[in-house]
Every structure is written in C-alpha cells, then in structure tokens.
Design an enzyme around this catalytic site. Structure first.
Site, PDB file in Angstrom:
ATOM      1  N   CYS A   1       0.796  -1.415   0.024  1.00  0.00           N
ATOM      2  CA  CYS A   1      -0.084  -0.105  -0.051  1.00  0.00           C
ATOM      3  C   CYS A   1       0.727   1.308   0.114  1.00  0.00           C
ATOM      4  O   CYS A   1       1.857   1.486   0.718  1.00  0.00           O
ATOM      5  CB  CYS A   1      -0.909  -0.073   1.196  1.00  0.00           C
ATOM      6  SG  CYS A   1      -2.086   1.505   1.323  1.00  0.00           S
TER       7      CYS A   1
ATOM      8  N   CYS B   1       0.454   3.176   3.723  1.00  0.00           N
ATOM      9  CA  CYS B   1       0.912   2.596   4.882  1.00  0.00           C
ATOM     10  C   CYS B   1       2.062   1.643   4.718  1.00  0.00           C
ATOM     11  O   CYS B   1       2.520   1.241   5.872  1.00  0.00           O
ATOM     12  CB  CYS B   1      -0.085   2.252   5.819  1.00  0.00           C
ATOM     13  SG  CYS B   1      -1.016   0.799   5.201  1.00  0.00           S
TER      14      CYS B   1
ATOM     15  N   CYS C   1      -7.246  -0.918   1.323  1.00  0.00           N
ATOM     16  CA  CYS C   1      -6.238  -1.351   2.491  1.00  0.00           C
ATOM     17  C   CYS C   1      -6.928  -1.425   3.681  1.00  0.00           C
ATOM     18  O   CYS C   1      -7.630  -0.554   4.146  1.00  0.00           O
ATOM     19  CB  CYS C   1      -5.045  -0.618   2.326  1.00  0.00           C
ATOM     20  SG  CYS C   1      -3.847  -0.877   3.853  1.00  0.00           S
TER      21      CYS C   1
ATOM     22  N   CYS D   1      -5.033   1.459   6.521  1.00  0.00           N
ATOM     23  CA  CYS D   1      -5.169   2.817   6.218  1.00  0.00           C
ATOM     24  C   CYS D   1      -6.293   3.221   5.368  1.00  0.00           C
ATOM     25  O   CYS D   1      -6.719   4.492   5.252  1.00  0.00           O
ATOM     26  CB  CYS D   1      -3.923   3.563   5.761  1.00  0.00           C
ATOM     27  SG  CYS D   1      -3.680   3.299   4.116  1.00  0.00           S
TER      28      CYS D   1
ATOM     29  N   CYS E   1      -8.415  -5.561  -9.975  1.00  0.00           N
ATOM     30  CA  CYS E   1      -7.957  -4.628 -10.860  1.00  0.00           C
ATOM     31  C   CYS E   1      -7.600  -3.076 -10.046  1.00  0.00           C
ATOM     32  O   CYS E   1      -8.388  -2.658  -9.422  1.00  0.00           O
ATOM     33  CB  CYS E   1      -9.197  -3.974 -11.761  1.00  0.00           C
ATOM     34  SG  CYS E   1      -8.766  -3.015 -13.048  1.00  0.00           S
TER      35      CYS E   1
END
Length: 266
Positions: free
Chosen positions: A33, A36, A82, A85, A105
C-alpha cells in the site's frame, strides 16, 4: 503522497488505462500500500488482463484487503481497499483466471513495489479424493500453479489395488489424484478452494449415482501445515453452506498407487 496518489487513494479516483507504472511490470516482488506500506499482492499472482491496470488473481493475504459495495457512476462494483489505512486500491471482478476466477484491478498509484527475487520454494504434493479419477484429474490440470496430476488409489491397505477391487469395497482404497503444485504460484488454501468446488464434500461415502465407497471425499495431507490448513478450510467451507456437515475425510497420506494405464484414459 503526490497529488495523483492522493486523488486515487483518498478521493477514490481511477488512473487512466495503460498509464500506470505497474500495468506492464514483470519484475518479481511485493506490491504494498502506498499509504501505509502494508503488503497487498505478490508478483506471482499478477497476470496480464489486457485492461491496462495491474491485475492479480488473489491478494497476498486475504486479511490485508477489505471490500466495499460501490454504487458510484451508476454501476454496482466491489471496491477494494487497504484494511490498515483504508486507501482506495481499485475493484475486484469475477472474470479472472483459475484458481480464484477473480481479477483484482488495481491502480498503480495506490501501490509501492518492493522488488526482490522469489525465494526458492520446493513443489508440494497432496492426495485428494473427489469422486473418481478422470473428473478430478481434468479439473486440476487446468489450474495455474499445478505442475502435475496423477490418477490412482490411496487410503487403504492393499499393496496393489486395481479399479475392480477398489469398487468392490474390500480394500478400503479410494480413487484419488496426487496433485503436485508450486506454492509460490498457488497457495494450498487456494488449491483446496478448487477441491471443494469440484465435488460434493457433504456426501462423504455417497458421492455419485452408484454411491461407491471408493468415490468418497478425502484430503490426505503430507505435512502438519497442510493438515492445519485443510481443517481450517473445511470449517470455512461448512460455515458458508449452512448446517450440512462436511463429510470429507482428512488424514495423513498413505501410499499412493498410480492407476492402471487403461483407467487413466477413461
């Protein structure tokens, strides 16, 4: 975050197709991510979907991604974010490749790529009983990450079982397949998802029209890790299917006997 990264991850934006830096990235490593640093996808699960966005058939760990129903722009989609976060990542669609049939995607600007060579992982094997030889063999040969499939017999005491003897209920053997797979491409959990969907695990010894004992459902594990995942996977499958108990036998693998050549082509 750059203004574009902020627009995508915090304002639920979408980058233009074929413009992201990772849509054609073929290097080995982990996609994390951008907000984070939580690991999200492995390069082993990445495939070319032709859509212009990085596409994956499964997350690195299911608990690292969350899903939300998205009704924006007059469409109904499943948004992926995510879990740590809550950064918007993209969407997941039911048109991906085996084994999951899913296509995550994902926007390149929601990801941070950590390049690293794949660790050398030895192939694993498991013996599965799913109601007969030819059907199960055909199913698993189509699964990405499966290296080899052999039809045969297992689960009993007979040293040289044959198809007629197995069908007579005298041997304790069942018709089984030995599946060799690459855990760097397909996890054991994902392989078991294919197994559950390929037959009726609630039928136990009564699978098929003839209800032959040799057609019973079974997972014969070779390692403690496989046993733990098999039992956890069976519990998850049962929870999704109401009160019917999973009747699949889960036990330490016995000797696997390859089937006669005549039976392999049935």
């Amino acid at each position: 975050l750059t203004p574009e990264q902020y627009r995508i991850t915090r304002a639920h934006g979408t980058e233009r197709a074929f413009c992201g830096v990772f849509h054609d990235n073929h290097k080995q490593g982990i996609y994390a991510c951008i907000g984070c640093g939580l690991p999200l996808f492995h390069s082993a699960a990445k495939f070319d979907s032709g859509t212009g966005w990085p596409s994956f058939f499964q997350p690195l760990a299911a608990e690292n991604t969350g899903e939300t129903r998205d009704t924006s722009y007059g469409m109904v989609r499943i948004e992926v974010h995510c879990v740590r976060c809550e950064s918007h990542l993209g969407h997941v669609f039911p048109d991906g490749p085996a084994p999951t049939r899913l296509r995550y995607c994902i926007n390149s600007d929601s990801l941070w790529f950590h390049e690293r060579p794949l660790a050398t992982v030895s192939p694993e094997k498991v013996i599965l009983g799913a109601g007969g030889l030819a059907g199960g063999e055909a199913v698993f040969r189509k699964v990405q990450g499966v290296l080899n499939v052999r039809a045969g017999y297992s689960g009993g005491d007979t040293s040289k079982p044959a198809h007629e003897a197995v069908g007579s209920h005298r041997t304790g053997q069942l018709e089984a397949i030995e599946v060799e797979f690459d855990p760097a491409v397909i996890s054991f959990a994902a392989l078991l998802d294919v197994f559950w969907a390929s037959h009726d695990p609630f039928a136990g010894h009564r699978m098929g029209a003839d209800q032959v004992d040799g057609h019973r459902s079974a997972i014969y594990f070779l390692t403690p890790e496989q046993e733990a995942e098999a039992r956890a996977s069976a519990a998850r499958w049962q929870s999704r299917n109401g009160d019917r108990p999973v009747a699949t036998e889960i036990a330490l693998a016995a000797v696997f006997h390859p089937a006669e050549e005549a039976r392999r082509s049935d």
